[in-house]
Design a protein around this motif. Structure first.
Motif, mmCIF file in Angstrom:
data_model
loop_
_atom_site.group_PDB
_atom_site.id
_atom_site.type_symbol
_atom_site.label_atom_id
_atom_site.label_comp_id
_atom_site.label_asym_id
_atom_site.label_seq_id
_atom_site.Cartn_x
_atom_site.Cartn_y
_atom_site.Cartn_z
ATOM 1 N N TYR A 1 -6.589 5.610 5.024
ATOM 2 C CA TYR A 1 -7.131 6.734 4.357
ATOM 3 C C TYR A 1 -7.464 8.004 5.044
ATOM 4 O O TYR A 1 -7.396 9.003 4.669
ATOM 5 C CB TYR A 1 -7.989 6.195 3.418
ATOM 6 C CG TYR A 1 -7.971 5.540 2.009
ATOM 7 C CD1 TYR A 1 -6.803 6.160 1.222
ATOM 8 C CD2 TYR A 1 -8.527 4.322 1.671
ATOM 9 C CE1 TYR A 1 -6.645 5.262 0.089
ATOM 10 C CE2 TYR A 1 -8.216 3.749 0.296
ATOM 11 C CZ TYR A 1 -7.342 4.442 -0.517
ATOM 12 O OH TYR A 1 -6.870 3.692 -1.604
ATOM 13 N N TYR A 2 -8.017 7.638 6.098
ATOM 14 C CA TYR A 2 -8.724 8.764 7.160
ATOM 15 C C TYR A 2 -7.407 9.279 7.546
ATOM 16 O O TYR A 2 -7.441 10.553 7.967
ATOM 17 C CB TYR A 2 -9.596 8.107 8.026
ATOM 18 C CG TYR A 2 -10.083 9.143 9.207
ATOM 19 C CD1 TYR A 2 -10.863 9.889 8.743
ATOM 20 C CD2 TYR A 2 -9.591 9.101 10.493
ATOM 21 C CE1 TYR A 2 -11.505 10.941 9.943
ATOM 22 C CE2 TYR A 2 -9.954 9.964 11.491
ATOM 23 C CZ TYR A 2 -10.867 10.879 11.143
ATOM 24 O OH TYR A 2 -11.427 11.829 11.914
ATOM 25 N N PHE B 1 0.802 -1.425 0.207
ATOM 26 C CA PHE B 1 0.094 -0.022 0.049
ATOM 27 C C PHE B 1 0.747 1.149 -0.107
ATOM 28 O O PHE B 1 1.716 1.264 0.877
ATOM 29 C CB PHE B 1 -0.891 -0.029 1.158
ATOM 30 C CG PHE B 1 -1.885 1.244 1.318
ATOM 31 C CD1 PHE B 1 -3.126 1.260 0.536
ATOM 32 C CD2 PHE B 1 -1.436 2.233 2.043
ATOM 33 C CE1 PHE B 1 -4.155 2.176 0.583
ATOM 34 C CE2 PHE B 1 -2.234 3.176 1.997
ATOM 35 C CZ PHE B 1 -3.700 3.391 1.334
ATOM 36 N N ASN B 2 0.607 2.024 -0.936
ATOM 37 C CA ASN B 2 1.376 3.389 -1.120
ATOM 38 C C ASN B 2 0.447 4.590 -0.406
ATOM 39 O O ASN B 2 -0.274 5.044 -1.438
ATOM 40 C CB ASN B 2 1.826 3.651 -2.475
ATOM 41 C CG ASN B 2 2.637 4.752 -2.610
ATOM 42 O OD1 ASN B 2 3.027 5.552 -1.792
ATOM 43 N ND2 ASN B 2 3.177 5.193 -3.618
ATOM 44 N N ILE B 3 0.835 5.020 0.640
ATOM 45 C CA ILE B 3 -0.241 6.046 1.176
ATOM 46 C C ILE B 3 -0.056 7.362 0.591
ATOM 47 O O ILE B 3 -0.916 8.190 0.753
ATOM 48 C CB ILE B 3 0.188 6.267 2.732
ATOM 49 C CG1 ILE B 3 -1.060 6.973 3.453
ATOM 50 C CG2 ILE B 3 1.291 7.019 2.888
ATOM 51 C CD1 ILE B 3 -1.099 6.693 4.940
ATOM 52 N N ASP B 4 1.190 7.687 -0.396
ATOM 53 C CA ASP B 4 1.419 8.842 -0.769
ATOM 54 C C ASP B 4 0.596 8.665 -2.208
ATOM 55 O O ASP B 4 0.771 9.957 -3.070
ATOM 56 C CB ASP B 4 2.644 9.421 -1.055
ATOM 57 C CG ASP B 4 3.129 9.664 0.419
ATOM 58 O OD1 ASP B 4 2.495 10.421 1.223
ATOM 59 O OD2 ASP B 4 4.322 9.091 0.955
ATOM 60 N N ALA B 5 0.193 7.554 -2.846
ATOM 61 C CA ALA B 5 -0.379 7.468 -4.250
ATOM 62 C C ALA B 5 -1.754 8.199 -4.326
ATOM 63 O O ALA B 5 -2.332 8.056 -3.272
ATOM 64 C CB ALA B 5 -0.482 6.192 -4.484
ATOM 65 N N ASP B 6 -1.768 9.184 -5.447
ATOM 66 C CA ASP B 6 -3.270 9.909 -5.541
ATOM 67 C C ASP B 6 -4.272 8.890 -5.586
ATOM 68 O O ASP B 6 -4.282 7.825 -6.192
ATOM 69 C CB ASP B 6 -3.037 10.592 -6.883
ATOM 70 C CG ASP B 6 -1.932 11.550 -6.900
ATOM 71 O OD1 ASP B 6 -1.953 12.351 -5.611
ATOM 72 O OD2 ASP B 6 -1.384 11.663 -7.898
ATOM 73 N N ARG B 7 -5.270 9.189 -4.567
ATOM 74 C CA ARG B 7 -6.390 8.365 -4.324
ATOM 75 C C ARG B 7 -7.480 8.536 -5.814
ATOM 76 O O ARG B 7 -8.105 7.669 -6.213
ATOM 77 C CB ARG B 7 -7.206 8.822 -3.244
ATOM 78 C CG ARG B 7 -8.521 7.734 -2.561
ATOM 79 C CD ARG B 7 -9.001 7.942 -1.319
ATOM 80 N NE ARG B 7 -9.819 7.108 -1.104
ATOM 81 C CZ ARG B 7 -10.670 7.187 0.219
ATOM 82 N NH1 ARG B 7 -10.489 8.037 0.959
ATOM 83 N NH2 ARG B 7 -11.680 6.405 0.377
ATOM 84 N N TRP B 8 -7.184 9.875 -6.126
ATOM 85 C CA TRP B 8 -8.157 10.096 -7.451
ATOM 86 C C TRP B 8 -7.291 10.673 -8.323
ATOM 87 O O TRP B 8 -6.013 11.284 -7.952
ATOM 88 C CB TRP B 8 -9.020 11.127 -7.219
ATOM 89 C CG TRP B 8 -10.242 10.667 -5.997
ATOM 90 C CD1 TRP B 8 -11.118 9.682 -6.340
ATOM 91 C CD2 TRP B 8 -10.152 10.930 -4.746
ATOM 92 N NE1 TRP B 8 -11.789 9.531 -5.288
ATOM 93 C CE2 TRP B 8 -11.410 10.004 -4.126
ATOM 94 C CE3 TRP B 8 -9.408 11.637 -3.718
ATOM 95 C CZ2 TRP B 8 -11.650 10.209 -2.739
ATOM 96 C CZ3 TRP B 8 -9.874 11.593 -2.403
ATOM 97 C CH2 TRP B 8 -10.966 10.905 -1.960
#
Length: 321
Positions: free
Chosen positions: A67-68, A7-14
């Protein structure tokens, strides 16, 4: 829980290359409810985000929790420095702060003392927001902040008072639009002045992989111009359409009987506009701005071409908000 090892937390979700993608992103991080979150919870979110970045996700953590945490992190911590931003300067405070100031500026526009007071309060608020959301890689001195604040406030006051006196004999609606003209004029001064170090020394630019390439004044001009356009767009619908609405409503007898509620009504209506316009205006341009290498200053352009050839076509930088 699912496998979060990749999981890449800095990847753009949108998708941040589209307006809709950016709009969803800014609806997420400018949610005014996040201003109610305690510093303790914000710091916990930061720890979780940093743990995820280092690959040490705590056991039993879910993707929704990540995400939160990232939502809270993006809403409260500066993207350059990682420091927690002051509450009033955050974009998530633009709705509660902006709705009050917009409502009062639109209500108390008739007398010069009221115009002076509310424009001064608004520019003080804007100066703090502009400083908070600057590109933190370009420090600014206390003296420069003072000059920026005085310049923007003077511009707003001169515009507002001058137009207020000029429109005394003009149709009432024109006088109601004076606050917006003053706000727009001040934004054209406040933001460049507050970020003058970027214009003087250039803004840090990187390649697509975030490797630093140098500083560019042309990139700073592009980024700051986009921020000015965004801020004026943010204020425009509420400050242009609300006067038209109030001019119409105030003709009804029931509105004449509740004059004391006109200011609270304008505050609430301004909040309705800002709930949508804050994320929409922030989404007009990508926060990670880009500029073609061919449009950079000759010295920086030649240095990049000499080192990377045609492998680097664009440079990237944080334009601020």
């Amino acid at each position: 829980m699912g496998d979060l090892t990749t999981f890449n937390i800095d990847a753009d979700r949108w998708d941040q290359t589209t307006f809709i993608g950016r709009l969803k992103h800014f609806f997420n991080i400018t949610d005014p409810r996040t201003v109610l979150v305690s510093n303790k919870e914000l710091d916990k979110a930061k720890v979780l985000v940093e743990s995820c970045r280092s690959g040490n996700i705590p056991a039993n953590t879910t993707q929704e929790q990540l995400y939160y945490a990232k939502r809270l992190y993006d809403s409260a911590f500066h993207p350059d420095s990682g420091e927690r931003m002051n509450l009033i300067g955050r974009m998530s405070f633009q709705v509660p702060g902006g709705m009050a100031l917009t409502g009062f500026m639109l209500q108390f526009y008739r007398s010069v003392p009221a115009v002076v007071f509310w424009q001064w309060v608004n520019q003080s608020f804007n100066a703090l927001v502009n400083y908070t959301n600057r590109n933190a890689a370009s420090p600014i001195t206390v003296k420069q902040m003072g000059i920026a604040y005085v310049s923007a406030t003077s511009t707003a006051l001169a515009t507002a008072v001058g137009l207020n006196l000029y429109t005394k004999k003009a149709p009432p609606l024109l006088a109601r639009w004076v606050p917006f003209i003053a706000v727009a004029a001040a934004n054209c001064v406040n933001i460049p002045m507050m970020r003058q170090q970027e214009l003087i020394n250039g803004i840090t630019v990187t390649d697509e992989s975030d490797n630093r390439l140098g500083n560019s004044k042309k990139a700073a001009v592009k980024g700051i111009t986009q921020v000015v356009v965004s801020r004026i767009t943010m204020a425009a619908p509420g400050m242009i359409l609300l006067p038209i609405l109030m001019e119409h409503l105030e003709k009804y007898p029931f509105m004449q009987r509740i004059k004391v509620l006109h200011a609270p009504l304008q505050v609430l209506l301004a909040g309705g506009f800002l709930l949508f316009m804050v994320p929409a205006a922030c989404a007009l341009f990508p926060q990670r701005c880009s500029l073609e290498v061919s449009k950079l200053e000759p010295e920086l352009r030649d240095r990049i071409l000499a080192r990377y050839g045609d492998n680097v076509q664009y440079v990237y930088f944080n334009k601020g908000l």
